[in-house]
Design an enzyme around this catalytic site. Structure first.
Site, PDB file in Angstrom:
ATOM      1  N   GLY A 147      34.326  94.651 -11.073  1.00  0.00           N
ATOM      2  CA  GLY A 147      33.063  94.357 -11.746  1.00  0.00           C
ATOM      3  C   GLY A 147      32.801  92.873 -11.809  1.00  0.00           C
ATOM      4  O   GLY A 147      33.552  92.057 -11.260  1.00  0.00           O
ATOM      5  N   ARG A 158      33.027  87.043 -13.585  1.00  0.00           N
ATOM      6  CA  ARG A 158      32.539  85.725 -14.015  1.00  0.00           C
ATOM      7  C   ARG A 158      31.020  85.659 -14.019  1.00  0.00           C
ATOM      8  O   ARG A 158      30.450  84.594 -14.239  1.00  0.00           O
ATOM      9  CB  ARG A 158      33.088  84.626 -13.096  1.00  0.00           C
ATOM     10  CG  ARG A 158      34.540  84.279 -13.353  1.00  0.00           C
ATOM     11  CD  ARG A 158      34.989  83.118 -12.497  1.00  0.00           C
ATOM     12  NE  ARG A 158      34.915  83.435 -11.087  1.00  0.00           N
ATOM     13  CZ  ARG A 158      34.466  82.614 -10.153  1.00  0.00           C
ATOM     14  NH1 ARG A 158      33.987  81.434 -10.501  1.00  0.00           N
ATOM     15  NH2 ARG A 158      34.470  82.951  -8.887  1.00  0.00           N
ATOM     16  N   ASP A 161      33.379  94.876  -2.181  1.00  0.00           N
ATOM     17  CA  ASP A 161      32.676  94.474  -3.404  1.00  0.00           C
ATOM     18  C   ASP A 161      31.957  93.143  -3.231  1.00  0.00           C
ATOM     19  O   ASP A 161      31.215  92.725  -4.130  1.00  0.00           O
ATOM     20  CB  ASP A 161      33.648  94.406  -4.590  1.00  0.00           C
ATOM     21  CG  ASP A 161      34.856  93.521  -4.314  1.00  0.00           C
ATOM     22  OD1 ASP A 161      35.697  93.943  -3.505  1.00  0.00           O
ATOM     23  OD2 ASP A 161      34.954  92.421  -4.881  1.00  0.00           O
TER      24      ASP A 161
END
EC number: 2.7.7.-
Length: 513
Positions: free
Chosen positions: A98, A101, A268
């Site tokens: 996910g 930052r 990702d």
């Protein structure tokens, strides 16, 4: 700025976790978690992209905007959140990941109706920070701020940068993972994109067997970002996957055109819209090398090397195909689409090389010509960008060794010079097959081959200056990257000085932020 116009359609549409808890944890069956930025006491603006701010509908900068740009003292209307996704990292399934930052403020719409998501990077921990602090350091923030803008002006699909600010605090990082962590200046940037949706968002829902949410997410994506898709049912999802494949291939070709190496092409880090996202250990290529990777974490396998980016993008699309299979339900279609990906990519790639060389069309024997050129480039250690710049200067009176010796990272002895001369002879012969004029050929080259690229050593120098309180280099690089097909500053369009060959951050980088 018009920050009061920011809306939040994504969190209005999908299941989320509204606890606001920034602690690292699993968040099953949701696509986002609300989280508050950490807030900074003494932020200081370093750079602001005024023209872009007006373009996306945020308007002119005012001094009071520094709080928003540094994710500090936000007004209550904004529900800040981080999204959950999954991914394959270096070829291995990593499960739930996910925005570790990145924190989203929402979406802004300009007068023409175009939408952009607004996202802070470095504003504190989220549930997906994996025991990290969610902060960012100056060097990584400068690199993303400048490089994303450089890619935009090169004509390559990318996220954009709105602002760069000091946070006023120090962040501890081990830049080369050598066991010697150091304090560095903290920074936060605002980056924007039409959407930050990644392959990994779809992988997460599919892996968790949240098929209804996967359908909703895919429908949302098509409705908002693939509006030309008209079919319904399974054909709609097939058309969607086909278009994602095309956009991805086109992006890879553009990376090859300018010599960009992403360095960490995990699923990702792959945009569903075909954008360049997540500027980490990237590099523009200096000497031509198909096996070059800028990422120390990618050694020794070099999975994400320059010459493998097309292959890896196809592998990543296979993982997306697996995620979308519950919607498409046609194994043969997916296999044929992915098997055809290579044909589409290589034809587009070779057509792009034709433009770089000034050829009017792709011919049967060009594949052999390009293969010979690649071998020559690697053997002679020629600078990728500067080689084509010098090729544009070629005429019947050119001294071949003199013309190209300044762009070689090695020594052009007699044997290598003869090979170069032989190649140039074959190039001139190929040019004579053109059906366009010499001027038209040269114009084609100049539109395709940049004069300026944002090399790592230039970024290194810029970061050092900003650390010392100076911004002259930042301003100079900004002007140069906004005009990459012009030679505004000839002193910036040279090969990497030898003094930077082994300097961390100039040739190789780690994933450390």
């Amino acid at each position: 700025m018009n920050i009061d116009q920011i809306t939040q359609p994504f969190i209005d549409m999908f299941p989320g976790d509204f606890s606001g808890n920034p602690m690292q944890r699993n968040t099953p069956k949701v696509l986002f978690s609300t989280v508050n930025p950490v807030g900074f006491d003494n932020p200081k603006l370093v750079a602001f992209n005024q023209k872009f701010s007006e373009e996306i509908g945020l308007g002119k900068f005012q001094e009071s905007d520094i709080n928003f740009l540094a994710a500090t003292n936000l007004f209550e209307k904004i529900k800040t959140y981080a999204t959950a996704y999954a991914g394959h990292q270096f070829g291995n399934w990593a499960g739930q990941l996910g925005d570790g930052r990145a924190i989203l403020a929402g979406e802004i719409t300009n007068e023409s109706g175009k939408k952009n998501e607004i996202q802070w990077k470095g504003a504190g921990a989220t549930p997906y920070s994996r025991h990290a602090d969610g902060r960012a350091v100056l060097r990584s923030s400068v690199r993303e701020y400048l490089m994303s803008e450089a890619m935009h002006h090169l004509g390559i699909p990318t996220t954009r940068a709105l602002s760069l600010a000091f946070t006023g605090e120090s962040v501890v990082r081990d830049i080369m993972y050598s066991g010697d962590p150091q304090e560095e200046k903290g920074a936060v940037i605002i980056r924007t994109a039409e959407s930050f949706l990644r392959f990994g968002h779809f992988e997460l829902m599919s892996a968790q067997k949240e098929i209804n949410t996967l359908i909703d997410l895919t429908d949302f994506t098509i409705e908002n970002y693939f509006k030309d898709i008209k079919p319904e049912g399974e054909q709609k999802y097939q058309a969607f996957f086909t278009e994602v494949c095309k956009r991805t291939a086109d992006l890879m070709v553009e990376w090859f055109r300018v010599g960009f190496v992403h360095g960490v092409m995990n699923t990702d880090n792959m945009s569903i819209l075909g954008l360049t996202i997540d500027y980490g250990p990237y590099s523009m290529m200096d000497e031509y090398d198909l096996n070059f990777t800028p990422n120390t974490t990618d050694l020794p396998g070099r999975r994400y090397a320059f010459g493998k980016q097309g292959q890896i993008s196809q592998w990543n699309l296979w993982q997306l195909a697996n995620a979308l299979f519950p919607l498409i339900k046609d194994e043969k279609f997916l296999e044929e689409t992915l098997n055809n990906y290579g044909n589409y990519f290589w034809e587009a790639h070779d057509t792009m090389l034709c433009r770089k060389f000034g050829f009017d069309e792709l011919k049967k024997d060009d594949e052999e010509f390009f293969t010979n050129w690649q071998a020559l480039m690697q053997e002679l250690q020629l600078d990728y960008t500067l080689f084509f710049n010098q090729l544009e200067k070629l005429d019947e009176n050119s001294d071949i060794k003199h013309l190209f010796s300044s762009v070689s990272y090695g020594f052009l002895d007699e044997s290598k010079t003869q090979k170069l001369e032989h190649f140039i002879s074959s190039y001139e012969s190929r040019l004579r097959e053109n059906k366009i004029s010499k001027k038209e050929s040269l114009d084609l080259m100049k539109k395709t081959n940049p004069k300026f690229i944002l090399r790592n050593y230039l970024l290194y120098e810029c970061i050092e200056e900003i650390n010392n309180g100076k911004t002259e280099m930042l301003e100079k690089l900004t002007k140069a990257l906004e005009n990459p097909y012009e030679e505004i500053f000839p002193e910036l369009s040279i090969k990497r000085p030898s003094g930077y060959d082994d300097v961390s951050g100039c040739s190789m980088l780690s994933c450390s932020s």
